[in-house]
Write a protein that holds these residues in place. Sequence first.
Motif, PDB file in Angstrom:
ATOM      1  N   SER A   1       0.830  -1.198   0.000  1.00  0.00           N
ATOM      2  CA  SER A   1       0.000   0.000   0.000  1.00  0.00           C
ATOM      3  C   SER A   1       0.866   1.250   0.000  1.00  0.00           C
ATOM      4  O   SER A   1       0.504   2.260  -0.596  1.00  0.00           O
ATOM      5  CB  SER A   1      -0.951  -0.006   1.185  1.00  0.00           C
ATOM      6  OG  SER A   1      -0.259  -0.219   2.375  1.00  0.00           O
TER       7      SER A   1
ATOM      8  N   ALA B   1       2.439   1.703  -3.550  1.00  0.00           N
ATOM      9  CA  ALA B   1       1.555   2.119  -4.633  1.00  0.00           C
ATOM     10  C   ALA B   1       1.596   3.628  -4.864  1.00  0.00           C
ATOM     11  O   ALA B   1       1.234   4.101  -5.923  1.00  0.00           O
ATOM     12  CB  ALA B   1       0.127   1.677  -4.326  1.00  0.00           C
ATOM     13  N   LEU B   2       2.055   4.353  -3.857  1.00  0.00           N
ATOM     14  CA  LEU B   2       2.013   5.808  -3.944  1.00  0.00           C
ATOM     15  C   LEU B   2       2.762   6.391  -5.150  1.00  0.00           C
ATOM     16  O   LEU B   2       2.192   7.197  -5.899  1.00  0.00           O
ATOM     17  CB  LEU B   2       2.524   6.416  -2.636  1.00  0.00           C
ATOM     18  CG  LEU B   2       2.298   7.908  -2.516  1.00  0.00           C
ATOM     19  CD1 LEU B   2       0.825   8.208  -2.501  1.00  0.00           C
ATOM     20  CD2 LEU B   2       2.954   8.458  -1.275  1.00  0.00           C
TER      21      LEU B   2
ATOM     22  N   ILE C   1       0.797   6.073  -8.298  1.00  0.00           N
ATOM     23  CA  ILE C   1      -0.280   7.050  -8.460  1.00  0.00           C
ATOM     24  C   ILE C   1       0.284   8.374  -8.952  1.00  0.00           C
ATOM     25  O   ILE C   1      -0.218   8.976  -9.900  1.00  0.00           O
ATOM     26  CB  ILE C   1      -1.016   7.248  -7.111  1.00  0.00           C
ATOM     27  CG1 ILE C   1      -1.739   5.961  -6.733  1.00  0.00           C
ATOM     28  CG2 ILE C   1      -1.989   8.394  -7.197  1.00  0.00           C
ATOM     29  CD1 ILE C   1      -2.374   5.999  -5.374  1.00  0.00           C
TER      30      ILE C   1
ATOM     31  N   ALA D   1      -0.909   2.620  -9.658  1.00  0.00           N
ATOM     32  CA  ALA D   1      -0.688   2.057  -8.333  1.00  0.00           C
ATOM     33  C   ALA D   1      -0.449   0.564  -8.423  1.00  0.00           C
ATOM     34  O   ALA D   1       0.440   0.021  -7.769  1.00  0.00           O
ATOM     35  CB  ALA D   1      -1.907   2.341  -7.450  1.00  0.00           C
TER      36      ALA D   1
ATOM     37  N   TYR E   1      -5.581   9.781  -1.471  1.00  0.00           N
ATOM     38  CA  TYR E   1      -5.166   8.386  -1.506  1.00  0.00           C
ATOM     39  C   TYR E   1      -4.370   8.006  -0.268  1.00  0.00           C
ATOM     40  O   TYR E   1      -4.232   6.859   0.069  1.00  0.00           O
ATOM     41  CB  TYR E   1      -4.339   8.115  -2.754  1.00  0.00           C
ATOM     42  CG  TYR E   1      -5.182   7.967  -3.975  1.00  0.00           C
ATOM     43  CD1 TYR E   1      -5.731   6.738  -4.294  1.00  0.00           C
ATOM     44  CD2 TYR E   1      -5.457   9.054  -4.784  1.00  0.00           C
ATOM     45  CE1 TYR E   1      -6.533   6.606  -5.405  1.00  0.00           C
ATOM     46  CE2 TYR E   1      -6.263   8.931  -5.887  1.00  0.00           C
ATOM     47  CZ  TYR E   1      -6.798   7.703  -6.194  1.00  0.00           C
ATOM     48  OH  TYR E   1      -7.598   7.573  -7.276  1.00  0.00           O
TER      49      TYR E   1
ATOM     50  N   VAL F   1      -4.784  -2.114  -3.739  1.00  0.00           N
ATOM     51  CA  VAL F   1      -4.848  -0.859  -4.476  1.00  0.00           C
ATOM     52  C   VAL F   1      -6.273  -0.314  -4.491  1.00  0.00           C
ATOM     53  O   VAL F   1      -6.515   0.876  -4.334  1.00  0.00           O
ATOM     54  CB  VAL F   1      -4.308  -1.075  -5.893  1.00  0.00           C
ATOM     55  CG1 VAL F   1      -4.632   0.106  -6.764  1.00  0.00           C
ATOM     56  CG2 VAL F   1      -2.814  -1.291  -5.856  1.00  0.00           C
TER      57      VAL F   1
END
Lengths: 386, 344
Positions: free
Chosen positions: B19, B22-23, B26, B45, B103, B170
């Motif tokens: 998690s 994934a930043l 994005i 992501a 997010y 995601v």
Amino acid sequence: MSNAQIEIQLIASLVAVACAIPGTFLVLRKMAMISDAISHSILPGIVIGFFITQDLNSPLLILLAALTGIITVVLVEYIQKTGLVKEDTAIGLVFPILFSIGVIMIAKNANDVHLDVDAVLLGELAFAPFDRLIIGGADVGPKSLWIIGCILIITVGLLMAFFKELKISTFDAGLAASLGFSPSIIHYGLMTVSSVTTVGAFDAVGAILVVALMISPAATAYLLTNNLKRMLIYSIGFGVFSAIAGYWLAHWLDASIAGSITTMLGLLFLAVYLFAPSRGVIAVMYREKQQRTEVSLLTFLLHLKNHTEESERHVNHLNEHINWQKVRSKTVLDLALKNNMIKFDKNIVSLTEKGEEFTSQAIDYIITNQDSKIEHMKDDFFLFRG
Amino acid sequence: MLGSFAVLRKQSLLGDAISHAALPGIAIAFLITGTKDSNILLLGALISGLIGTFWIRGIITKTHLKSDTALGLILSLFFGFGMLLLTFIQKQPNANQAGLDKYLFGQAATLVESDVWMMAIVTGACLFVLLLFWKEFKILLFDADYTKTLGFNTKFIDVLITTFIVLAIVLGLQTVGVVLMSAMLLAPAAAARQWTNSLSVMVLLAALFGAFSGVFGTAISASQNNLSTGPVIVIIAGVFVLISFIFSPSRGLLFKQIRFIKNRRDLELKKTLAFMFHIAETHENISHPHTIKILNNFQGFTKGTLQKLVKKNYVRLDGTMWSLTEEGFKTASNLFNQQTDNNE
């Protein structure tokens, strides 16, 4: 370079050093994720501290936050001890819950004050120099510089005093216990130091960067050396380097300092991960390839020794028989030729005297597995070097 | 649901790492396209999450660094890089950039209908694949080597599971945010694990727990203002875990403690009986009465145990005197025999 810039770099470097020391031990003790958990779960501690003191910079805040950090560790260990879930699951459960409590407390009660989740998580190094410590009306420098300086001095002092104990209990907990050091005291001591460092540092650089500064330099150093002292020194060096380089990157991109320091750490790790002399990916791949070729060579020589018929030793036949691709066979043949192990006679391959001798020795080695048989071959062949 | 696999594979913290990882995806997706279309961002992501996962794998297999170090490393480095990009984006002259940081912490309230459909579709796909490869997943989970010898392509199955875990994470990011996603993945599975030993039941239970905490959490957070959804959901899930830890019938702490106490009582009872037996042995008549006082210097003796022995008809009480009954003597001597038998 202005005064503030120097101060920012100084703070970043100090934080890097203060994090690198406990980080090294965390990595060696396989507890790296604990630092992540601590950095998240100190949030409720800070919030509670803030409610009590109404001051974001009071030492009580640090104390309470460190306490929550230790509570996290204890909770994780307690859950783990019940045997219901594994350690990593325990960590993964405890810190989001504590963090949620913190977030909710902020949302419910502290809306109108300067305490917001982003600031806690991400920190803002650029503002650090503006928050100055005034003693008796005289400006003695940024507050966070003093805080992290104190923590660093304590950490270094503890490291010096207990280096031997830490070393033994890290590598051989059983021995440490039998020598009369209490592993649990050292364990909790280390945890306390990590918590305090995390708390002290995160005010300046944010929770995520604390984790990065703890783990990455140590992991990078671990790829380069097996010596504990050297590992400590390397990781401090990496930390300081990326702190300063990261600052300039941020300056150039006009982006977050914490983010760019982390990026520098990532680049450093990537470089070492790929190019480290003995453990880097490229070195390992090269070694594996060489070993594969040598194993192939051995198979090939054994095949030659086993077959006297010409049809079995024809070059084209070998290709299909041992099921190698062309390129591979060529490499192996070249290597064998270069070492004078085979000779060609109208596309029929046969072993030379040297090849015969080598093959029998290799067979001996495979059967007996005694190193003495191949002592003199070790220089030429990777395969036998261990 | 997929969390069950993560928990059982001892990859619990993977969720946390992914998690965070994934930043940057994005951020990069936004940098490239310049739009805030959630599907494209999710794709970014997903890709960066996958890169993170496989890099973690690479570090663990290729070097001597341990999995926790690899996880922490990737987590913090990717996240830091993502932060760098986010702050970089903020300086860009693009009005669209606002709201990217939703997010980070997630806002279930900001979800629009298309997002929900997207989630439903992906969940459906997950379910379908899960059912399709159920057997393979299960066997890989519990005995990877065996799976290999059976001729399954373990790598493929592995990648498949990982991809779906990443996908689930995601998607969840939008709802509960980066930090709390790992709890969403873990908590229902950890709670479900306490109630059952069967994989299928566990997956079902985990899905149920997850859904419940989602619904309750949203309801609670909607009922009061100023309460963000994500943390509330996580705390509800945490309560589920706590309850499961304490009250689950076979593994729970409460029942364990009860069993423990019961065992100890049993043992004390037997000890008292054995002690009485030794005293009674020295007399010709086994029912010869003795004073209760002589039992007092024997630890494990209480009035309660004596009462219990009387109830079981092993001992007769007569004022301050006690005597073994016939039955009690027999049981006591057998007790002794059994013990020696067990010792051998």
